[in-house]
Design an enzyme around this catalytic site. Structure first.
Site: not given
Ligand SMILES: Nc1nc2c(ncn2[C@@H]2O[C@H](COP(=O)(O)OP(=O)(O)O)[C@@H](O)[C@H]2O)c(=O)[nH]1
Ligand SMILES: [Mg+2]
Ligand SMILES: *[C@@H]1O[C@H](CO)[C@@H](O)[C@H](O)[C@H]1NC(C)=O
Ligand SMILES: *[C@@H]1O[C@H](CO)[C@@H](O)[C@H](O)[C@H]1NC(C)=O
Length: 428
Positions: A53-54, A56
């Site tokens: 899990e990421g 956010n």
């Molecule tokens: N700096 C930056 N990182 C991003 C962006 N989009 C995605 N990421 C990276 O990719 C991750 C995406 O995972 P998550 O937080 O789980 O969001 P989700 O997967 O889009 O629902 C983020 O936590 C960031 O580390 C962006 O627009 N800017």
């Molecule tokens: Mg994610």
């Protein structure tokens, strides 16, 4: 020149840290709810989330666990131990150390503490007398699933379904990931099948175990107590970004996007409990904010994610419609894609950290800076079902933007019915 810029930033963070008041433990006896008296010792709640899990989604799980803490606090003095950040799949920037990151690098701890009592893991180690967690509960669903139409909330001790991610050492203690703290041990590990919202586990913590420190692993298995309700938003509002990240975002807005709080009517009160803005009062900076999620979102060939050409077409039409000359783009696109984007949309603005900035703020901090800048745009559009975009939506609600400027998303070219995210209301 770059080095000096990095040094200056480092010095600035140091000076903020020097001014911050860490002398008082955040959860001091004077801050205990009166009905709990002052003598009983604190109990500690720890948690972790499924490794893939990421960032956010993890922020969302915090809200669920905070709600559980509020329930526990009605009967006993519990403190939430903040799970250190690290080893996240997306945080791949090479050569920088990205484990055991304390929450204070990303969030404002005093603000979190105005909602529920929280401490960093290092403080837990110091207070609790060693790297031991008395009881680990691994949360899982029910092996038999649930019968359609018969949803009920329940929790039971059950055999572990998946292979346990903990193993016994020669002293019969449990080793595990423990946020990269290799010396930490669990004294007892067992599995709980759970189906329900976060507070369903409160009676188990209060009555079934007397362990002083309890860790809930796989805490994402708990659902929200009241999604979108008053407690939800209080917790969400308490998740104020760390000041050094907000300042970097604000400077970038001023320098490259002609955006200041005064002109944009996005005045921010450091104290979230005092921040009372009406929806629709924020104007936002004179730019379009865009979150364009790529990587794993396009690898799956999802229908609801646009091509670069499709995205640029939408961006241009939005800029025209809202009479905006500037566009800020937050994206996780790979270099080849950002190069192509720049060709298609030469006027686009991105926050491109220097190596020194990346080392200082880490991938999580850069993500927050991107989110902060998107949150201040006059109009925002995000990517379908990205929790990264969802957190920007919420930030914009908190800042007082008209929901119509917020709950927008890109659509895939093949999508027939491009529904926009439903809007949920703040309930105070
Ligand atoms: N700096 C930056 N990182 C991003 C962006 N989009 C995605 N990421 C990276 O990719 C991750 C995406 O995972 P998550 O937080 O789980 O969001 P989700 O997967 O889009 O629902 C983020 O936590 C960031 O580390 C962006 O627009 N800017
Ligand atoms: Mg994610
Ligand atoms: C908690 O204790 C009650 C009463 O002894 C018992 O019925 C219940 O199964 C226990 N729950 C768990 C999850 O251990
Ligand atoms: C470990 O925890 C389980 C579940 O709470 C409990 O039944 C068991 O007695 C505990 N074992 C030890 C050695 O404390």
């Amino acid at each position: 020149r770059l080095e000096r810029r990095g040094e200056a930033l480092g010095a600035r963070i140091q000076s903020w840290l020097a001014r911050a008041d860490f002398s008082q433990p955040p959860w001091s006896p004077t801050r205990r709810p009166a009905h709990l008296g002052s003598r009983a010792a604190n109990r500690y709640l720890l948690y972790d989330v499924n490794p893939p899990e990421g960032f956010n989604l993890r922020r969302d799980v915090y809200i669920r666990v905070a709600s559980l803490i509020k329930t526990l606090l009605k009967s006993e003095a519990w403190v939430l131990v903040l799970p250190p950040w690290g080893r996240l799949y997306h945080w791949q920037s090479p050569d920088i150390h990205q484990v055991r990151i304390p929450w204070s690098e990303f969030f404002d701890l005093p603000s979190l503490n105005q909602n529920i009592p929280v401490i960093e893991y290092e403080q837990f180690l110091a207070e609790s007398g060693g790297p031991f967690i008395d009881q680990v509960y691994v949360l899982q669903s029910y092996a038999e699933g649930w019968k359609e139409g018969t949803w009920e909330e329940k929790i039971d001790e059950r055999p572990c379904i998946d292979q346990l991610m903990y193993s016994k050492d020669k002293h019969e203690y449990y080793r595990g990931w423990f946020w990269g703290y290799e010396e930490t041990r669990g004294l007892n590990v067992s599995c709980l099948s759970v189906q329900g919202s976060a507070s369903i586990i409160a009676p188990v913590l209060l009555k079934n175990t007397s362990a002083r420190s309890v860790m809930l692993d796989r805490a994402e298995n708990l659902l929200h107590d009241h999604y979108g309700g008053r407690d939800y938003w209080n917790t969400r509002r308490s998740m104020v970004f760390a000041k050094h990240l907000r300042v970097v975002g604000d400077e970038f807005r001023r320098k490259y996007l002609h955006s200041t709080d005064e002109a944009d009517r996005t005045d921010y009160n450091e104290d979230w409990t005092q921040m009372k803005v009406k929806l629709g009062t924020a104007v936002g900076g004179p730019y379009l904010g865009v979150h364009l999620r790529r990587k794993d979102f396009i690898w799956g060939h999802r229908e609801d994610v646009p091509s670069l050409h499709g995205a640029v077409k939408k961006i241009r039409s939005l800029m025209e419609k809202h009479k905006l000359k500037r566009v800020f783009i937050a994206t996780d696109a790979i270099v080849e894609e950002t190069e192509e984007l720049k060709k298609l949309l030469p006027e686009m603005v991105r926050f491109e950290p220097t190596w020194e900035e990346l080392e200082l703020y880490k991938d999580g901090g850069i993500a927050i800076i991107d989110q902060w800048i998107c949150a201040h745009a006059r109009y925002f559009t995000g990517t379908s079902v990205s929790t990264f975009s969802f957190r920007i939506h919420e930030e914009r609600e908190i800042l007082g933007f008209d929901p119509r400027t917020t709950y927008n998303r890109f659509c895939g070219e093949k999508e027939r019915n491009c529904e926009q995210p439903t809007h949920w209301k703040i309930v105070y």
